[in-house]
Design a protein around this motif. Structure first.
Motif, mmCIF file in Angstrom:
data_model
loop_
_atom_site.group_PDB
_atom_site.id
_atom_site.type_symbol
_atom_site.label_atom_id
_atom_site.label_comp_id
_atom_site.label_asym_id
_atom_site.label_seq_id
_atom_site.Cartn_x
_atom_site.Cartn_y
_atom_site.Cartn_z
ATOM 1 N N GLU A 6 -5.188 -5.444 2.797
ATOM 2 C CA GLU A 6 -5.767 -6.783 2.728
ATOM 3 C C GLU A 6 -5.337 -7.647 3.918
ATOM 4 O OE1 GLU A 6 -4.516 -8.075 -1.094
ATOM 5 O OE2 GLU A 6 -5.872 -6.707 -2.158
ATOM 6 N N ALA A 7 -4.166 -7.317 4.495
ATOM 7 C CA ALA A 7 -3.708 -8.040 5.690
ATOM 8 C C ALA A 7 -4.341 -7.492 6.965
ATOM 9 C CB ALA A 7 -2.190 -7.956 5.797
ATOM 10 N N LYS A 36 5.011 -8.907 -10.087
ATOM 11 C CA LYS A 36 4.950 -8.891 -8.622
ATOM 12 C C LYS A 36 6.199 -9.466 -7.971
ATOM 13 C CE LYS A 36 -0.097 -9.008 -8.611
ATOM 14 N NZ LYS A 36 -1.330 -9.641 -8.088
ATOM 15 N N ARG A 45 0.642 -0.458 -4.400
ATOM 16 C CA ARG A 45 0.416 -1.901 -4.286
ATOM 17 C C ARG A 45 0.772 -2.385 -2.879
ATOM 18 N NH1 ARG A 45 2.886 -5.426 -8.770
ATOM 19 N NH2 ARG A 45 4.687 -5.747 -7.440
ATOM 20 N N GLN A 46 1.826 -1.830 -2.292
ATOM 21 C CA GLN A 46 2.146 -2.165 -0.904
ATOM 22 C C GLN A 46 0.996 -1.756 0.022
ATOM 23 O OE1 GLN A 46 6.022 -0.084 -0.781
ATOM 24 N NE2 GLN A 46 6.909 -2.042 -0.171
ATOM 25 N N ASP A 59 8.389 -8.209 -5.891
ATOM 26 C CA ASP A 59 8.505 -6.989 -5.110
ATOM 27 C C ASP A 59 9.863 -6.801 -4.447
ATOM 28 O OD1 ASP A 59 5.980 -6.424 -5.880
ATOM 29 O OD2 ASP A 59 5.024 -6.753 -3.947
ATOM 30 N N ASP A 101 -2.190 -1.600 -0.735
ATOM 31 C CA ASP A 101 -3.282 -2.560 -0.886
ATOM 32 C C ASP A 101 -2.966 -3.875 -0.172
ATOM 33 O OD1 ASP A 101 -5.132 -1.020 -2.284
ATOM 34 O OD2 ASP A 101 -4.238 -1.487 -4.222
ATOM 35 N N ALA A 102 -1.708 -4.310 -0.247
ATOM 36 C CA ALA A 102 -1.329 -5.568 0.406
ATOM 37 C C ALA A 102 -1.484 -5.453 1.922
ATOM 38 C CB ALA A 102 0.100 -5.940 0.040
#
Length: 254
Positions: A104-105, A62, A97-98, A64, A100-101
């Motif tokens: 989640e925000a 991670k 993955r971005q 990134d 999902d991030a």
């Protein structure tokens, strides 16, 4: 550790890279990054394969910001078909993955925008469909989420993560029988995994079956305790294509 000690400096680059990836898999990010950087330092002009391997370690650990830079550098490099396939897999995994991030925000609009190029390129990719389903679930549209999970299960009916996600979506819609079917299929594969047992407990709790819920949740707690101590056919309404426009426009709250 034994392989690394036995081979030491004579270790071929391929094995060195595999060990770096293995350290990343078990969660030893500092060791994984150190080994992969040592691999690049072996040559003033690292090979494309070594750079791809380094990018894979950055993804797993991670890192990134650095990964984004490495992927930009690799994008314009001439590669073999196999290397291009590896690069595309890394690029897509990073984009999801971005997504999902951002989800989640709470920024669903930006999350969809991040994954839109992947959807356009690979509309039937299971990982992309699962990421989109999670967006629909976050937007409380469990019907769309479940339809996507069902599409994935048509191709891979034993995928454990998808079975659990489908169970959660069906349960949220109060489709308790369908949710039970999904969670039972998951339990058949992994009867001792705490997350599967906990998912069964949640399904039965939502269905009002408190006794069964308690049994499965107690079993999940026990399974988690044991791990800690050891240290170790399409239903109607299935969307046939991805959305043409961002269905999460305006959903940018925290």
């Amino acid at each position: 550790a034994q392989a690394e000690s036995a081979l030491s400096a004579d270790m071929p680059a391929e094995l060195w890279g595999q060990l770096a990836g293995a350290y990343a898999e078990i969660g030893d990010a500092p060791r994984a990054l150190a080994m992969s950087r040592q691999l690049l330092a072996r040559s003033p002009t690292p090979s494309i394969s070594d750079r791809l391997l380094y990018a894979s370690v950055l993804l797993k650990t991670k890192q990134d910001v650095e990964l984004s830079a490495v992927l930009r550098q690799l994008a314009s490099v001439n590669m073999t078909a196999s290397q291009r396939s590896d690069f595309d897999s890394l690029r897509i995994a990073f984009a999801l993955r971005q997504t999902d991030a951002l989800r989640e925000a709470g920024n669903l609009e930006a999350a969809y925008n991040a994954m839109a190029p992947v959807l356009a390129e690979r509309p039937n990719d299971p990982q992309a469909m699962a990421a989109l389903a999670r967006l629909y679930s976050a937007a409380r549209d469990e019907g769309q989420a479940l339809a996507l999970y069902q599409r994935i299960l048509q191709r891979n009916p034993t995928d454990l993560d998808t079975l659990l996600a489908a169970a959660a979506s069906a349960s949220a819609q109060r489709e308790h029988g369908e949710a039970e079917n999904y969670v039972m299929a998951a339990l058949k594969q992994a009867p001792d995994q705490s997350r599967v047992l906990a998912a069964a407990g949640r399904v039965y709790r939502n269905a009002g079956e408190s006794r069964k819920a308690e049994q499965y949740l107690r079993a999940a707690v026990e399974a988690e305790r044991q791990v800690a101590s050891s240290g170790f056919a399409a239903p109607g309404g299935v969307p046939s294509q991805m959305p043409a426009a961002n269905p999460f426009a305006g959903m940018t709250g925290g």
